[in-house]
Design a protein around this motif. Structure first.
Motif, PDB file in Angstrom:
ATOM      1  N   ASN A  99      13.848  51.251  65.129  1.00 21.11           N
ATOM      2  CA  ASN A  99      14.713  52.447  64.952  1.00 21.11           C
ATOM      3  C   ASN A  99      15.060  52.668  63.746  1.00 21.11           C
ATOM      4  O   ASN A  99      14.412  52.063  62.841  1.00 21.11           O
ATOM      5  N   LYS A 100      16.034  53.365  63.249  1.00 22.80           N
ATOM      6  CA  LYS A 100      16.476  53.657  61.988  1.00 22.80           C
ATOM      7  C   LYS A 100      16.895  52.243  61.118  1.00 22.80           C
ATOM      8  O   LYS A 100      16.721  52.346  59.997  1.00 22.80           O
ATOM      9  N   GLU A 101      17.160  51.285  61.911  1.00 21.88           N
ATOM     10  CA  GLU A 101      17.621  49.945  61.523  1.00 21.88           C
ATOM     11  C   GLU A 101      16.581  48.956  61.272  1.00 21.88           C
ATOM     12  O   GLU A 101      16.679  47.998  60.853  1.00 21.88           O
ATOM     13  N   GLY A 102      15.314  49.441  61.926  1.00 21.18           N
ATOM     14  CA  GLY A 102      14.308  48.398  61.960  1.00 21.18           C
ATOM     15  C   GLY A 102      13.734  48.014  63.159  1.00 21.18           C
ATOM     16  O   GLY A 102      14.309  48.911  64.290  1.00 21.18           O
ATOM     17  N   THR A 103      13.298  46.828  63.232  1.00 26.39           N
ATOM     18  CA  THR A 103      12.586  46.325  64.607  1.00 26.39           C
ATOM     19  C   THR A 103      13.640  45.967  65.687  1.00 26.39           C
ATOM     20  O   THR A 103      14.607  45.084  64.938  1.00 26.39           O
ATOM     21  N   LYS A 150       6.311  52.417  68.685  1.00 31.71           N
ATOM     22  CA  LYS A 150       7.829  51.877  68.779  1.00 31.71           C
ATOM     23  C   LYS A 150       8.955  52.898  69.033  1.00 31.71           C
ATOM     24  O   LYS A 150      10.084  52.691  68.801  1.00 31.71           O
ATOM     25  N   GLN A 151       8.479  54.289  68.991  1.00 34.06           N
ATOM     26  CA  GLN A 151       9.594  55.352  69.081  1.00 34.06           C
ATOM     27  C   GLN A 151       9.846  55.735  70.430  1.00 34.06           C
ATOM     28  O   GLN A 151      10.967  56.431  70.358  1.00 34.06           O
ATOM     29  N   ARG A 152       9.439  55.658  71.317  1.00 30.04           N
ATOM     30  CA  ARG A 152       9.610  55.941  72.776  1.00 30.04           C
ATOM     31  C   ARG A 152       9.252  54.841  73.715  1.00 30.04           C
ATOM     32  O   ARG A 152       8.389  53.886  73.458  1.00 30.04           O
ATOM     33  N   MET A 153       9.858  54.782  74.970  1.00 35.58           N
ATOM     34  CA  MET A 153       9.882  53.883  75.797  1.00 35.58           C
ATOM     35  C   MET A 153       9.711  54.427  77.305  1.00 35.58           C
ATOM     36  O   MET A 153      10.448  55.260  77.780  1.00 35.58           O
ATOM     37  N   ILE A 154       8.738  53.852  78.222  1.00 33.05           N
ATOM     38  CA  ILE A 154       9.056  54.396  79.624  1.00 33.05           C
ATOM     39  C   ILE A 154       9.373  53.340  80.242  1.00 33.05           C
ATOM     40  O   ILE A 154       8.975  52.022  80.034  1.00 33.05           O
ATOM     41  N   PHE A 155      10.147  53.569  81.287  1.00 35.86           N
ATOM     42  CA  PHE A 155      10.468  52.324  82.340  1.00 35.86           C
ATOM     43  C   PHE A 155      10.730  52.940  83.808  1.00 35.86           C
ATOM     44  O   PHE A 155      10.676  54.054  84.041  1.00 35.86           O
ATOM     45  N   MET A 156      10.960  51.980  84.754  1.00 37.52           N
ATOM     46  CA  MET A 156      11.255  52.381  85.991  1.00 37.52           C
ATOM     47  C   MET A 156      12.764  51.980  86.378  1.00 37.52           C
ATOM     48  O   MET A 156      13.312  51.070  86.088  1.00 37.52           O
ATOM     49  N   LYS A 157      13.513  53.022  86.934  1.00 38.46           N
ATOM     50  CA  LYS A 157      14.902  52.815  87.610  1.00 38.46           C
ATOM     51  C   LYS A 157      14.879  53.077  88.855  1.00 38.46           C
ATOM     52  O   LYS A 157      14.522  54.145  89.509  1.00 38.46           O
ATOM     53  N   ASN A 158      15.103  52.091  89.825  1.00 38.51           N
ATOM     54  CA  ASN A 158      14.679  52.205  91.200  1.00 38.51           C
ATOM     55  C   ASN A 158      13.314  52.879  91.505  1.00 38.51           C
ATOM     56  O   ASN A 158      12.350  52.119  91.045  1.00 38.51           O
ATOM     57  N   LYS A 159      13.196  53.803  92.017  1.00 37.76           N
ATOM     58  CA  LYS A 159      11.755  54.323  92.522  1.00 37.76           C
ATOM     59  C   LYS A 159      11.306  55.297  91.488  1.00 37.76           C
ATOM     60  O   LYS A 159      10.315  55.993  91.696  1.00 37.76           O
TER      61      LYS A 159
END
Length: 714
Positions: A483-487, A535-544
């Motif tokens: 992000n803007k502050e680094g890793t 490292k600018q976006r992330m995909i994840f699962m929440k429930n189904k």
């Protein structure tokens, strides 16, 4: 539409066949098959015709057809009907051997009307349906359009009442009532004490003790009359309790040596308790085996569950100890996790088991060895996995726990009667052992704690392991972002009371998400974190469901395009603008790429894929049953034997990593094909590999806990 097929009445709108007091429920595919045979009685129907008319595809795997025909024939088998109703004609096809009769609404038996399921909202008042006896032969020239329309309606109705791939009788239930229980600790050793098992005569309690620091397992047996306790050992192995031999004073152990990758099932004679008698090797087992097994009263057979193929789920097997031969009792259902926790009834005439499908409520079924009939005894309400059930004495029923709801399912001559009690103070058993009709032993749910562990040079001479972001609650699943502050690291933690995303950066940790869980979900409802290569976006699962997180905007977005598919695995593409994924379609896996900019989907042909992995640079790889394949140039490597059974994978520029999620982590050198193998003192549930081969693990260790006895009055 209803039909009389030999001894069976087929009630199509309920997807069941009934005969006297027998009732078997058919899944939608079997309903379609049966209707097709009904339309062509005593005619040979070819496999190609079934593919085109029932599956409505141009190609169907032979094994899928064989399984469906076998299941339909099994369900049509009747105790008093010797000849098969569904006949196989070698290299020609199949035929229904009787001519069905179409029944009017009035012909449906009064018994059938009385047991219509509550889930369809049909009142018991339907017993007033008239019982006229007129019937007429099936018209073989039925309208094709009408048949298709009927099939669609029937399938929709079936999905309302159908679960799994088994054939069931649903128990009746009554209003839930609350009871107060007395709780008494029954074990006092230091460590995590789990999996209580009662001997058939209720004189002895066996259980497993796990040392909390190093996860070493011990087996104990206690005589309840005087609380005398002995520890059972097996030289060179850790031991844990599996079960008591039916109606005998012998206990079955699972003996493991993780460093040597050995697993054995051992039967120990305790008939002269407290003297520990001879230990007999019953059979070898798979190190991934974490379920249950039981030896019958005669000592001739052992019943157990096992994964033969990860994608088919676990089946129930019988092993003849004299012939050294294995037989299928309940085939793998084609779902994760499948059949687990089989328990023989006290008479040995039945076996009960849990059917668990990933992300769906579990059910408890019984299988009758004499009639080959399968009945569903219990269906959970929540999407959890539990082994908390046991037989009542004299085969009169079972007790099942779901959270703090205790359900007693009692059999009488004609019905299954269910009573549900809410327990206070609240408990959440994972295993139970019934002591009497109103007393049992249990070990708690959530026996393990999850934490994040950083491994530096794990395959070197001086490996270092560091616990990350440790709290009193579980932490798991980690991804690196910028992000803007680094890793920074994003991980899942339950430290605030529910599964939430947390951000750790520059020595500070803060909560990133504030999700609500209104469905009562428990651990691992949030996970599958995958950061894009930049490292600018992330995909994840929440429930189904699936979601996206934009690092710079610090916002969450629903990713609804994935919610309509059965996604098996996913990674980011190297260009950061698309997601490569594996989806399950029928019995096949489809490899595809979804472009986040154009919202287009592209199927990737020519690669068989089970799981997807990416390295720190965004290079994508797939694994299948035999190979690791790099997507960019389709270069492939043969998977090592142990990697084929692994459940956790990682990859870097030079190495392919894999783990059994028990204690072993290995890596294959992609240049010279050499393999290195290490043992860790935690369960490596999953991991991420950095560019310098540093590994971020999700590790699991057992908690300190006791076995509790509860009793109650009604």
């Amino acid at each position: 539409m209803n039909y009389q097929i030999g001894p069976w009445q087929f009630i199509s709108n309920r997807c069941v066949i009934t005969s006297n007091h027998l009732e078997r429920e058919l899944d939608p595919l079997l309903v379609k098959l049966l209707l097709h045979f009904i339309d062509k009685p005593q005619q040979i129907v070819s496999r190609q015709e079934l593919i085109e008319s029932v599956w409505q595809q141009s190609f169907v795997d032979d094994n899928a057809i064989n399984r469906a025909i076998s299941e339909l024939r099994k369900q049509l088998a009747h105790p008093i009907e010797k000849a098969p109703l569904l006949k196989t004609h070698y290299r020609k096809g199949y035929s229904l051997t009787v001519i069905p009769e179409r029944l009017t609404q009035a012909n449906v038996s009064k018994e059938s009307a009385n047991i219509l399921p509550d889930s369809l909202g049909i009142s018991a008042k339907n017993e007033e349906i008239a019982t006229a006896t007129t019937s007429q032969p099936v018209q073989r020239k039925n309208s094709k359009k009408f048949l298709i329309y009927s099939l669609l309606v029937i399938i929709c109705l079936c999905f309302l009442v159908w679960f799994g791939l088994f054939f069931i009788n649903a128990p009746s239930s009554e209003k839930i009532k609350q009871i107060t229980v007395n709780k008494v600790a029954s074990t006092w050793n230091i460590g995590s004490e789990v999996h209580p098992e009662m001997s058939s005569d209720k004189q002895y309690l066996a259980y497993t003790n796990v040392e909390p620091e190093n996860d070493i397992m011990h087996a104990f047996v206690k005589r309840l009359s005087d609380q005398r306790e002995v520890e059972i050992t097996y030289p060179g192995f850790q031991v844990s309790i599996l079960s008591w031999q039916l109606n005998q004073h012998s206990v079955l152990l699972q003996a493991t040596n993780l460093k040597q990758q050995k697993c054995e099932m051992v039967l120990v004679d305790l008939s002269q308790f407290p003297v520990i008698g001879e230990a007999t090797l019953i059979k070898k087992c798979d190190l991934r085996y974490t379920g249950y097994a039981q030896v019958d009263e005669s000592g001739e057979h052992i019943y157990y569950t096992e994964y033969k193929n990860e994608h088919e789920g676990s089946g129930l097997y019988k092993y003849d100890l004299e012939l050294k031969k294995e037989f299928i009792v309940i085939p793998p259902p084609g779902v994760m996790y499948g059949v687990i926790m089989p328990r023989l009834s006290h008479s040995g005439s039945k076996i009960a088991y849990v059917l668990s499908q990933k992300g769906k409520p579990f059910s408890v079924f019984s299988y009758n060895f004499e009639t080959h009939e399968t009945k569903r005894l219990f269906k959970a309400k929540k999407s959890i996995i539990s082994f908390a059930f046991d037989w009542l004495a004299d085969d009169k029923g079972v007790i099942v726990f779901e959270d703090s709801e205790l359900s007693t399912i009692v059999f009488d001559e004609n019905n299954i009667i269910k009573r549900t009690l809410t327990v206070t103070p609240a408990i959440s058993p994972y295993y139970i052992a019934v002591h009497s009709d109103n007393s049992l032993f249990y070990s708690e749910n959530m026996t393990q704690a999850y934490s994040l562990i950083k491994a530096t040079d794990p395959f070197g001479d001086n490996p270092e392991y560091e616990a990350l972001y440790k709290s009193d609650k579980d932490e798991y699943n980690i991804a690196e972002i910028i992000n803007k502050e680094g890793t920074a690291h994003v991980f899942v933690s339950e430290r605030s009371g529910s599964s939430q995303l947390w951000l750790s950066q520059n020595g500070l940790t803060k909560q990133l998400s504030f999700f609500n869980y209104d469905d009562g979900s428990s651990t691992f409802v949030l996970g599958g974190l995958r950061a894009s290569p930049n490292k600018q976006r992330m995909i994840f699962m929440k429930n189904k469901g699936f979601s996206l997180y934009d690092v710079n905007a610090q916002k969450f977005y629903p990713f609804e395009e994935f919610n309509k598919h059965k996604i098996v695995s996913y990674i980011w593409s190297k260009n950061n603008d698309s997601i490569i994924y594996v989806k399950r379609l029928g019995s096949k896996n489809i490899l595809a790429e979804f472009n986040l900019v154009t919202r287009d989907t592209r199927v990737i042909e020519g690669i068989k894929a089970n799981k997807l992995i990416s390295d720190s640079k965004g290079n994508g790889y797939v694994t299948n049953d035999n190979q690791l394949i790099r997507l960019s140039d389709r270069q492939s490597w043969e998977l090592p034997k142990n990697a084929k059974k692994s459940v956790a994978y990682g990859v870097s520029k030079d190495y392919f990593y894999y783990s059994d999620s028990i204690s072993r982590v290995a890596r294959l050198n992609l240049h010279d094909q050499t393999i290195q193998d290490i043992h860790v003192d935690f369960r490596p549930i999953g991991f991420e590999v950095s560019s310098d081969n540093e590994i971020l693990f999700t590790g699991a260790k057992y908690k300190d806990m006791q076995i509790i006895q509860i009793s109650w009055d009604e």
